[in-house]
Enzyme design. Sequence first.
Site, PDB file in Angstrom:
ATOM      1  CG  ASP A  90      -0.894   3.420  -7.371  1.00  0.00           C
ATOM      2  OD1 ASP A  90      -1.464   3.108  -6.298  1.00  0.00           O
ATOM      3  OD2 ASP A  90       0.346   3.516  -7.456  1.00  0.00           O
TER       4      ASP A  90
ATOM      5  CG  PHE B 150       4.708  -6.290  -8.550  1.00  0.00           C
ATOM      6  CD1 PHE B 150       4.373  -5.812  -7.290  1.00  0.00           C
ATOM      7  CD2 PHE B 150       5.520  -5.518  -9.374  1.00  0.00           C
ATOM      8  CE1 PHE B 150       4.842  -4.574  -6.855  1.00  0.00           C
ATOM      9  CE2 PHE B 150       5.997  -4.291  -8.931  1.00  0.00           C
ATOM     10  CZ  PHE B 150       5.658  -3.819  -7.676  1.00  0.00           C
TER      11      PHE B 150
ATOM     12  CG  ASP C 201       7.447   2.182  -8.033  1.00  0.00           C
ATOM     13  OD1 ASP C 201       6.331   2.073  -7.489  1.00  0.00           O
ATOM     14  OD2 ASP C 201       8.508   2.087  -7.401  1.00  0.00           O
TER      15      ASP C 201
ATOM     16  NE  ARG D 118       7.280   6.145  -9.387  1.00  0.00           N
ATOM     17  CZ  ARG D 118       6.632   5.618  -8.342  1.00  0.00           C
ATOM     18  NH1 ARG D 118       5.362   5.310  -8.436  1.00  0.00           N
ATOM     19  NH2 ARG D 118       7.259   5.409  -7.212  1.00  0.00           N
TER      20      ARG D 118
ATOM     21  CG  ASP E 182      -1.372  -6.011  -2.579  1.00  0.00           C
ATOM     22  OD1 ASP E 182      -2.127  -7.000  -2.644  1.00  0.00           O
ATOM     23  OD2 ASP E 182      -0.142  -6.122  -2.426  1.00  0.00           O
TER      24      ASP E 182
HETATM   25  P1  IMP Z   1      -1.925  -2.000   0.109  1.00  0.00           P
HETATM   26  O1  IMP Z   1      -1.756  -1.130   1.324  1.00  0.00           O
HETATM   27  O2  IMP Z   1      -1.472  -3.393   0.361  1.00  0.00           O
HETATM   28  O3  IMP Z   1      -3.322  -1.942  -0.465  1.00  0.00           O
HETATM   29  O4  IMP Z   1      -0.879  -1.491  -0.971  1.00  0.00           O
HETATM   30  C1  IMP Z   1      -1.120  -0.421  -1.800  1.00  0.00           C
HETATM   31  C2  IMP Z   1       0.187   0.167  -2.282  1.00  0.00           C
HETATM   32  O5  IMP Z   1       1.167  -0.842  -2.567  1.00  0.00           O
HETATM   33  C3  IMP Z   1      -0.022   0.898  -3.590  1.00  0.00           C
HETATM   34  O6  IMP Z   1      -0.244   2.268  -3.351  1.00  0.00           O
HETATM   35  C4  IMP Z   1       1.268   0.677  -4.329  1.00  0.00           C
HETATM   36  O7  IMP Z   1       2.190   1.695  -3.994  1.00  0.00           O
HETATM   37  C5  IMP Z   1       1.812  -0.609  -3.802  1.00  0.00           C
HETATM   38  N1  IMP Z   1       1.518  -1.725  -4.715  1.00  0.00           N
HETATM   39  C6  IMP Z   1       0.703  -2.769  -4.468  1.00  0.00           C
HETATM   40  N2  IMP Z   1       0.662  -3.614  -5.497  1.00  0.00           N
HETATM   41  C7  IMP Z   1       1.459  -3.086  -6.453  1.00  0.00           C
HETATM   42  C8  IMP Z   1       1.810  -3.513  -7.788  1.00  0.00           C
HETATM   43  O8  IMP Z   1       1.376  -4.546  -8.324  1.00  0.00           O
HETATM   44  N3  IMP Z   1       2.662  -2.690  -8.462  1.00  0.00           N
HETATM   45  C9  IMP Z   1       3.161  -1.542  -7.926  1.00  0.00           C
HETATM   46  N4  IMP Z   1       2.861  -1.113  -6.703  1.00  0.00           N
HETATM   47  C10 IMP Z   1       2.001  -1.877  -5.962  1.00  0.00           C
HETATM   48 MG    MG Z   2       1.130   3.850  -3.907  1.00  0.00          MG
END
Ligand code: IMP
Ligand code: MG
Length: 189
Positions: free
Chosen positions: A114, A166, A173, A179, A117
């Site tokens: 999805d 966010f 979610d 969602r 980050d």
């Molecule tokens: P990363 O490992 O920091 O790239 O984080 C990725 C995961 O963090 C995604 O699969 C989401 O589950 C969650 N996440 C990061 N940013 C958001 C957001 O803005 N809304 C909802 N979930 C997020």
């Molecule tokens: Mg995720």
Amino acid sequence: MPCHGTDPILGAELADYEIEEILFTEEQIQAKVTELARRISEDYIDRAPFLLIGILKGAFIFLADLARRIDIPMEFDFISLSSYGSSTKTSGVVRIRKDLDSEITGRHVVIVEDIIDTGLTLNYLQRNFAGRGAESVEICALLNKRTENKVHIPIKYEGFSIPDVFVVGYGLDFNERYRNLPYIATIKK
Ligand code: IMP
Ligand code: MG
């Protein structure tokens, strides 16, 4: 910018859900999903049946829409991860909660996520899948945040680049809510 009006799905005031601003409407998302599906279908025609791996739970809606527009033979698998972080940030320490059902040795894999980050989750998964002998591993992510201190990972199929805010909706979610929204929006915290 506060968003007023009635939620088309839930029939309640948007303000009740603390929805702040709609970043991508249902129409914008659907057009992007169609474009990504067309590119994947073209790129993978000689590698079919390839494996589309969805990361639960966030990718389930994106994956369902994307897959129905891919017009070459493909298979599905799912993986569920938990990361030790707060409700809005990943820590990068990833644990597999539900592993793949299939062997991926020799397979062409497209991971469907999805949102990216920090990139820590996908960096971990891409290396994990390569370690299991996947023939190729590419990433398809609907959203990519312009986060500082990002782990660089190549994203072959990217939907939208967004600021470091966010967001919820279309599978994403906040504490398991929102969602089901057909659009992507920021929420008031
Ligand atoms: P990363 O490992 O920091 O790239 O984080 C990725 C995961 O963090 C995604 O699969 C989401 O589950 C969650 N996440 C990061 N940013 C958001 C957001 O803005 N809304 C909802 N979930 C997020
Ligand atoms: Mg995720």
